[in-house]
Design a protein around this motif. Structure first.
Motif, short mmCIF file in Angstrom:
data_model
loop_
_atom_site.label_atom_id
_atom_site.label_comp_id
_atom_site.label_asym_id
_atom_site.label_seq_id
_atom_site.Cartn_x
_atom_site.Cartn_y
_atom_site.Cartn_z
N TYR A 194 -1.76 -1.88 3.04
CA TYR A 194 -0.35 -2.23 3.46
C TYR A 194 0.82 -2.09 2.67
CZ TYR A 194 3.08 -5.47 5.58
OH TYR A 194 4.21 -5.98 6.19
N ARG A 195 0.47 -2.24 1.22
CA ARG A 195 1.60 -1.99 0.27
C ARG A 195 1.92 -0.31 0.14
NH1 ARG A 195 2.82 -5.38 -3.92
NH2 ARG A 195 3.16 -3.65 -5.26
N ARG A 239 1.03 4.59 12.64
CA ARG A 239 -0.37 5.22 11.70
C ARG A 239 -1.43 4.09 12.13
NH1 ARG A 239 1.42 8.07 7.11
NH2 ARG A 239 3.75 8.46 7.05
N THR A 240 -2.81 4.71 11.68
CA THR A 240 -3.82 3.72 11.88
C THR A 240 -4.88 3.69 10.67
OG1 THR A 240 -3.77 4.21 14.37
CG2 THR A 240 -5.83 3.42 13.17
N VAL A 241 -5.24 2.63 10.10
CA VAL A 241 -6.18 2.48 9.26
C VAL A 241 -7.40 1.71 9.77
CG1 VAL A 241 -5.10 0.41 7.95
CG2 VAL A 241 -6.83 2.00 6.69
N TYR A 296 -4.83 -16.70 17.19
CA TYR A 296 -5.24 -17.88 18.05
C TYR A 296 -6.37 -18.53 17.35
CZ TYR A 296 -7.25 -20.26 22.01
OH TYR A 296 -7.95 -21.29 22.86
N THR A 297 -6.18 -20.00 17.46
CA THR A 297 -7.25 -20.84 16.67
C THR A 297 -7.13 -21.06 15.20
OG1 THR A 297 -9.18 -19.69 16.70
CG2 THR A 297 -8.67 -20.64 19.01
N ALA A 298 -6.48 -20.09 14.75
CA ALA A 298 -6.52 -19.89 13.09
C ALA A 298 -5.21 -20.58 12.71
CB ALA A 298 -6.57 -18.27 12.64
N ASP A 299 -5.03 -20.30 11.38
CA ASP A 299 -3.71 -20.93 10.78
C ASP A 299 -3.37 -19.99 9.54
OD1 ASP A 299 -5.25 -21.72 8.76
OD2 ASP A 299 -5.81 -23.76 9.35
N ARG A 300 -2.38 -20.19 8.80
CA ARG A 300 -1.66 -19.49 7.81
C ARG A 300 -2.61 -19.26 6.69
NH1 ARG A 300 2.15 -24.53 5.83
NH2 ARG A 300 0.65 -25.76 4.98
N VAL A 301 -3.72 -20.12 6.69
CA VAL A 301 -4.79 -20.12 5.64
C VAL A 301 -5.42 -18.54 5.64
CG1 VAL A 301 -6.90 -20.88 4.65
CG2 VAL A 301 -5.30 -22.37 5.19
N VAL A 302 -5.73 -17.88 6.74
CA VAL A 302 -6.41 -16.62 6.84
C VAL A 302 -5.74 -15.57 5.98
CG1 VAL A 302 -7.60 -17.29 9.05
CG2 VAL A 302 -5.43 -16.24 8.88
N TRP A 303 -4.32 -15.75 5.87
CA TRP A 303 -3.51 -14.72 5.19
C TRP A 303 -3.36 -14.94 3.46
CZ3 TRP A 303 -2.23 -10.31 6.94
CH2 TRP A 303 -1.88 -9.95 8.33
N VAL A 304 -3.76 -16.09 3.02
CA VAL A 304 -3.60 -16.35 1.60
C VAL A 304 -4.07 -15.26 0.76
CG1 VAL A 304 -4.38 -18.13 -0.18
CG2 VAL A 304 -3.11 -18.83 2.14
N ARG A 305 -5.35 -14.88 0.76
CA ARG A 305 -5.98 -13.89 -0.20
C ARG A 305 -5.25 -12.55 -0.03
NH1 ARG A 305 -12.22 -16.08 0.18
NH2 ARG A 305 -11.76 -18.24 -0.31
N VAL A 341 -11.62 -7.96 3.76
CA VAL A 341 -11.16 -7.17 2.80
C VAL A 341 -9.99 -7.27 2.29
CG1 VAL A 341 -13.06 -5.53 3.31
CG2 VAL A 341 -11.00 -5.07 4.46
N PRO A 342 -9.52 -8.27 1.63
CA PRO A 342 -8.34 -8.65 1.41
C PRO A 342 -7.57 -7.72 0.09
CG PRO A 342 -9.46 -10.33 0.41
CD PRO A 342 -10.46 -9.71 1.47
N ARG A 343 -8.13 -7.41 -0.64
CA ARG A 343 -7.62 -6.40 -1.76
C ARG A 343 -7.50 -5.01 -1.11
NH1 ARG A 343 -7.53 -6.76 -7.17
NH2 ARG A 343 -8.93 -8.52 -7.24
N ARG A 344 -8.54 -4.53 -0.39
CA ARG A 344 -8.25 -3.22 0.09
C ARG A 344 -7.21 -3.26 1.28
NH1 ARG A 344 -13.31 -0.03 3.38
NH2 ARG A 344 -11.94 1.68 3.81
#
Length: 299
Positions: free
Chosen positions: A283-284, A260-262, A55-64, A275-278
């Motif tokens: 997720y991978r 599962r939980t992380v 909510y209030t965000a957009d697709r940009v938050v997932w780019v990295r 922490v996009p890389r981690r």
């Protein structure tokens, strides 16, 4: 054009350039009652990953986060109705089931038979709702700091709401720093003049954001339907989340069979941005475990 408007335009240009630099291209796709603005990247014939913002965000938050998936996944990142480049139309149904139906229409329209669907915050609510409604379509599920169930403990944002004030709805840019501090514990650097433009945009969109909020908040919740989610599920959470209390992660994980939980001790509400890389590596690894999981047939 005043300085704030110029900063807003510059921010838009920067984020679009970053998306292009990571190999994401823009397109618009019919989704039934609206046309969704979508970022797409990766091989066209690869397994599909869908990333849904909050909510209030957009697709940009997932780019990295997405840049770490594109070598061997086709990534789709839509702006949900009312947000980002998709835009706002008064009177639209902003409920989680309606947003999930649009995501389903997007995938059906693109000929995608099943996808790994991830969502943060409201996007997690939409993703989980889609998994309930269309188990044939959702191969796996990632729920990051997701709303949509009852939290055992109140977050800082919930305590503010109980006082009769919605921290997302700003009447004055002076309120933005307090809200922004709730969104992330480890926020990426944003120049002050860009942050001022974001604050001004929140104020300008206040009425629109209020309509969206009432469309999904504490409606169509999934507390009693979690056992209907058959897709392998990863619950991802920032332990310093001030918008959705970390105790909510247990509700999702305990309710969804085999989930599962992380968690990330240093992160807040948006691990994929903090922490996009981690988080992408986790997720991978999750996707590698479920790649051969059978897709549940639709009843």
């Amino acid at each position: 054009m005043n300085r704030t408007a110029l900063a807003g335009r510059l921010y838009s240009l920067i984020t679009r350039a970053e998306a292009r630099a990571y190999g994401l291209r823009e397109r618009r796709v019919d989704a039934g009652d609206t046309e969704l603005a979508v970022l797409e990247g990766g091989p066209a014939d690869a397994p599909v990953v869908v990333l849904l913002h909050g909510y209030t965000a957009d697709r940009v938050v997932w780019v990295r986060f997405a840049r770490h998936l594109q070598r061997d996944h086709r990534v789709l990142i839509p702006d949900l109705a009312g947000h980002g480049a998709t835009g706002f139309t008064a009177g639209t149904d902003f409920s989680a089931p309606a947003q999930a139906a649009r995501v389903a229409a997007l995938l059906d329209g693109l000929g995608v038979e099943h996808a790994d669907v991830a969502g943060n915050s409201m996007g997690g609510f939409v993703a989980a709702t889609l998994a309930v409604a269309r188990p044939d379509l959702v191969r796996s599920l990632l729920l990051s700091d997701a709303v949509g169930v009852t939290s055992p403990e109140p977050s800082d944002a919930e305590l503010v709401l109980r006082e009769g004030r919605n921290p997302f709805l700003l009447d004055d840019v002076a309120l933005f720093p307090e809200f922004y501090a709730m969104t992330m514990a480890k926020a990426p650097f944003v120049p002050g003049f860009i942050r001022a433009a974001i604050a001004a945009d929140y104020v300008a969109r206040r009425d629109e954001l209020e309509e969206i909020f009432h469309g999904f908040f504490q409606r169509d919740t999934l507390d009693d339907r979690l056992d209907e989610i058959a897709a392998p599920t990863l619950v991802m959470w920032g332990e310093q989340d001030r918008l959705v209390h970390r105790s909510t992660a247990r509700v999702w994980a305990d309710g969804i069979p085999g989930a599962r939980t992380v968690t990330y001790p240093e992160a807040g509400h948006m691990p994929m941005l903090e922490v996009p890389r981690r988080s992408a590596a986790d997720y991978r690894a999750f996707l590698a475990r479920v790649v051969d999981a059978p897709v549940t047939a639709r009843p």
